[in-house]
Design a protein around this motif. Structure first.
Motif, PDB file in Angstrom:
ATOM      1  N   SER A  30     -49.574 -42.249   9.740  1.00  0.00           N
ATOM      2  CA  SER A  30     -49.530 -43.811   8.806  1.00  0.00           C
ATOM      3  C   SER A  30     -47.663 -44.450   9.484  1.00  0.00           C
ATOM      4  N   ASP A  31     -47.935 -45.483   9.851  1.00  0.00           N
ATOM      5  CA  ASP A  31     -46.293 -45.281  10.005  1.00  0.00           C
ATOM      6  C   ASP A  31     -46.019 -46.649   9.202  1.00  0.00           C
ATOM      7  N   TYR A  32     -46.081 -46.906   8.031  1.00  0.00           N
ATOM      8  CA  TYR A  32     -45.646 -48.115   7.137  1.00  0.00           C
ATOM      9  C   TYR A  32     -45.768 -47.242   5.581  1.00  0.00           C
ATOM     10  N   PHE A  33     -44.776 -47.282   4.852  1.00  0.00           N
ATOM     11  CA  PHE A  33     -44.217 -46.684   3.721  1.00  0.00           C
ATOM     12  C   PHE A  33     -43.952 -47.577   2.501  1.00  0.00           C
ATOM     13  N   ARG A  51     -40.148 -47.976   8.156  1.00  0.00           N
ATOM     14  CA  ARG A  51     -41.349 -47.796   9.073  1.00  0.00           C
ATOM     15  C   ARG A  51     -41.075 -46.032   9.801  1.00  0.00           C
ATOM     16  N   SER A  52     -42.034 -45.822  10.509  1.00  0.00           N
ATOM     17  CA  SER A  52     -42.152 -44.362  10.972  1.00  0.00           C
ATOM     18  C   SER A  52     -41.177 -44.275  11.699  1.00  0.00           C
ATOM     19  N   ASN A  53     -40.637 -45.645  12.235  1.00  0.00           N
ATOM     20  CA  ASN A  53     -39.409 -45.837  13.980  1.00  0.00           C
ATOM     21  C   ASN A  53     -37.849 -44.580  12.565  1.00  0.00           C
ATOM     22  N   MET A  54     -37.337 -45.111  11.541  1.00  0.00           N
ATOM     23  CA  MET A  54     -36.611 -44.801  11.249  1.00  0.00           C
ATOM     24  C   MET A  54     -36.785 -43.792   9.901  1.00  0.00           C
ATOM     25  N   ASP A  55     -35.602 -42.785   9.642  1.00  0.00           N
ATOM     26  CA  ASP A  55     -35.385 -41.855   8.309  1.00  0.00           C
ATOM     27  C   ASP A  55     -35.294 -42.441   7.459  1.00  0.00           C
ATOM     28  N   LYS A  56     -34.149 -43.206   6.869  1.00  0.00           N
ATOM     29  CA  LYS A  56     -33.127 -43.462   5.649  1.00  0.00           C
ATOM     30  C   LYS A  56     -33.444 -44.910   6.309  1.00  0.00           C
ATOM     31  N   ARG A  57     -33.345 -45.490   5.096  1.00  0.00           N
ATOM     32  CA  ARG A  57     -33.105 -47.250   4.748  1.00  0.00           C
ATOM     33  C   ARG A  57     -32.912 -46.840   3.449  1.00  0.00           C
ATOM     34  N   GLN A  58     -31.393 -47.855   3.913  1.00  0.00           N
ATOM     35  CA  GLN A  58     -30.505 -48.455   2.010  1.00  0.00           C
ATOM     36  C   GLN A  58     -31.364 -49.048   1.160  1.00  0.00           C
ATOM     37  N   GLY A  59     -31.371 -49.785   0.053  1.00  0.00           N
ATOM     38  CA  GLY A  59     -31.120 -51.044  -0.029  1.00  0.00           C
ATOM     39  C   GLY A  59     -30.134 -51.119  -1.842  1.00  0.00           C
ATOM     40  N   GLN A  60     -30.090 -51.662  -2.427  1.00  0.00           N
ATOM     41  CA  GLN A  60     -28.985 -51.615  -3.769  1.00  0.00           C
ATOM     42  C   GLN A  60     -29.674 -50.681  -4.339  1.00  0.00           C
ATOM     43  N   ARG A  61     -29.147 -49.664  -4.739  1.00  0.00           N
ATOM     44  CA  ARG A  61     -28.874 -48.905  -5.988  1.00  0.00           C
ATOM     45  C   ARG A  61     -29.958 -47.897  -5.381  1.00  0.00           C
ATOM     46  N   VAL A  62     -30.950 -48.339  -3.834  1.00  0.00           N
ATOM     47  CA  VAL A  62     -31.927 -47.366  -4.096  1.00  0.00           C
ATOM     48  C   VAL A  62     -32.404 -46.964  -2.403  1.00  0.00           C
ATOM     49  N   THR A  63     -32.194 -45.870  -2.257  1.00  0.00           N
ATOM     50  CA  THR A  63     -32.330 -45.140  -0.608  1.00  0.00           C
ATOM     51  C   THR A  63     -34.218 -44.385  -0.641  1.00  0.00           C
ATOM     52  N   VAL A  64     -34.022 -44.754   0.508  1.00  0.00           N
ATOM     53  CA  VAL A  64     -36.098 -44.049   0.812  1.00  0.00           C
ATOM     54  C   VAL A  64     -35.689 -43.341   2.061  1.00  0.00           C
ATOM     55  N   LEU A  65     -35.663 -42.053   1.721  1.00  0.00           N
ATOM     56  CA  LEU A  65     -36.233 -41.047   3.116  1.00  0.00           C
ATOM     57  C   LEU A  65     -36.837 -40.768   3.206  1.00  0.00           C
ATOM     58  N   LEU A  66     -37.505 -40.533   4.676  1.00  0.00           N
ATOM     59  CA  LEU A  66     -38.630 -40.352   5.569  1.00  0.00           C
ATOM     60  C   LEU A  66     -38.674 -39.009   6.149  1.00  0.00           C
ATOM     61  N   ASN A  67     -39.213 -38.095   5.916  1.00  0.00           N
ATOM     62  CA  ASN A  67     -39.384 -36.987   6.551  1.00  0.00           C
ATOM     63  C   ASN A  67     -40.570 -36.240   7.571  1.00  0.00           C
ATOM     64  N   LYS A  68     -41.126 -37.462   8.884  1.00  0.00           N
ATOM     65  CA  LYS A  68     -42.230 -36.760   9.171  1.00  0.00           C
ATOM     66  C   LYS A  68     -42.885 -35.742   9.081  1.00  0.00           C
ATOM     67  N   THR A  69     -42.001 -34.859   9.724  1.00  0.00           N
ATOM     68  CA  THR A  69     -42.613 -33.700   9.917  1.00  0.00           C
ATOM     69  C   THR A  69     -43.643 -32.911   8.730  1.00  0.00           C
ATOM     70  N   VAL A  70     -42.642 -32.642   7.400  1.00  0.00           N
ATOM     71  CA  VAL A  70     -43.624 -31.957   6.448  1.00  0.00           C
ATOM     72  C   VAL A  70     -43.995 -33.718   5.659  1.00  0.00           C
ATOM     73  N   LYS A  71     -44.370 -34.536   6.578  1.00  0.00           N
ATOM     74  CA  LYS A  71     -44.713 -35.914   6.123  1.00  0.00           C
ATOM     75  C   LYS A  71     -44.596 -36.405   4.035  1.00  0.00           C
ATOM     76  N   HIS A  72     -43.043 -36.409   4.094  1.00  0.00           N
ATOM     77  CA  HIS A  72     -42.521 -36.123   2.623  1.00  0.00           C
ATOM     78  C   HIS A  72     -42.241 -38.167   3.136  1.00  0.00           C
ATOM     79  N   LEU A  73     -42.329 -38.834   1.395  1.00  0.00           N
ATOM     80  CA  LEU A  73     -41.141 -39.830   1.546  1.00  0.00           C
ATOM     81  C   LEU A  73     -39.828 -39.002   0.170  1.00  0.00           C
TER      82      LEU A  73
END
Lengths: 112, 112
Positions: A30-33, A51-73
């Protein structure tokens, strides 16, 4: 605290605290979350994506973290407000396919 | 303006009946979807359509027949309704596969 079991996992947080909602995804290709918020009686609403080429993305008051090694969001919500109370879903997909797989969902309860 | 709309919002019917749910999107998207959400809030994809063409049919019984008269509409017809069909059905659309989806408000189907 967080509870799991037969019912929808629930995370209870005090108003003003930060919330962290976790999700394990299933397909290492999977490459989009996406994170969605679903309020009672409504359809899921887009919050933030990554997207899977990033490990962090920030929005307004929200942040998404992606750890592809352990398949965790994870979804972090800063200064949680009563209006954040909802069920939160992660979803994964592989670009170019039409299939989105949703996680089981976590209910966020904001305590006054 | 509602981006993705569904009718009806509630549908109560007897076992064995045939019913339809309608969906329309005014976002100009090429791709539309049907999801089923069970009582535990689990969201599962049923169908994906791209430019009126069926792309995904996720092992849904053939009592369920989607129809896309044009890119903006994707209807769901269900024959011989069963108790297990009771759920909330969501329509969604995306600009292309692999992009965020926009969901309708849902149709709560209750089969008695």
């Amino acid at each position: 605290g967080e509870s799991v079991g037969l019912h929808l996992p629930t995370l209870s947080v005090q108003e003003g605290d930060n919330s962290i909602i976790n999700c394990a995804y299933s397909n290492s290709a999977s490459d989009y979350f996406i994170w969605y918020k679903q309020e009672s009686g409504k359809g899921p609403q887009f919050i933030i994506d990554i997207r899977s080429n990033m490990d962090k993305r920030q929005g307004q008051r929200v942040t998404v973290l992606l750890n592809k090694t352990v398949k965790h969001l994870s979804l972090q919500i800063a200064a949680t407000q009563p209006g954040d109370s909802a069920v939160y879903f992660c979803a994964e997909t592989l670009s170019g396919t039409y299939k989105y797989i949703f996680g089981t969902g976590t209910r966020l309860k904001v305590l006054a | 303006d509602t981006a993705v709309s569904q009718t009806p919002k509630y549908l109560v019917t007897q076992m064995g009946n045939d019913k339809s749910i309608k969906c329309e999107q005014n976002l100009g998207h090429d791709t539309m979807y049907w999801y089923k959400q069970d009582s535990k809030k689990f969201l599962k994809i049923m169908f994906s359509y791209n430019n009126k063409e069926l792309i995904i049919n996720e092992t849904v019984p053939n009592r369920f027949s989607p129809k896309s008269p044009d890119k903006a509409h994707l209807n769901l017809h269900i024959n011989s309704l069963e108790l297990g069909d009771s759920a909330v059905y969501f329509c969604a659309s995306s600009q292309t596969p692999g992009r965020e989806q926009f969901f309708g408000p849902g149709t709560r189907l209750t089969v008695l």
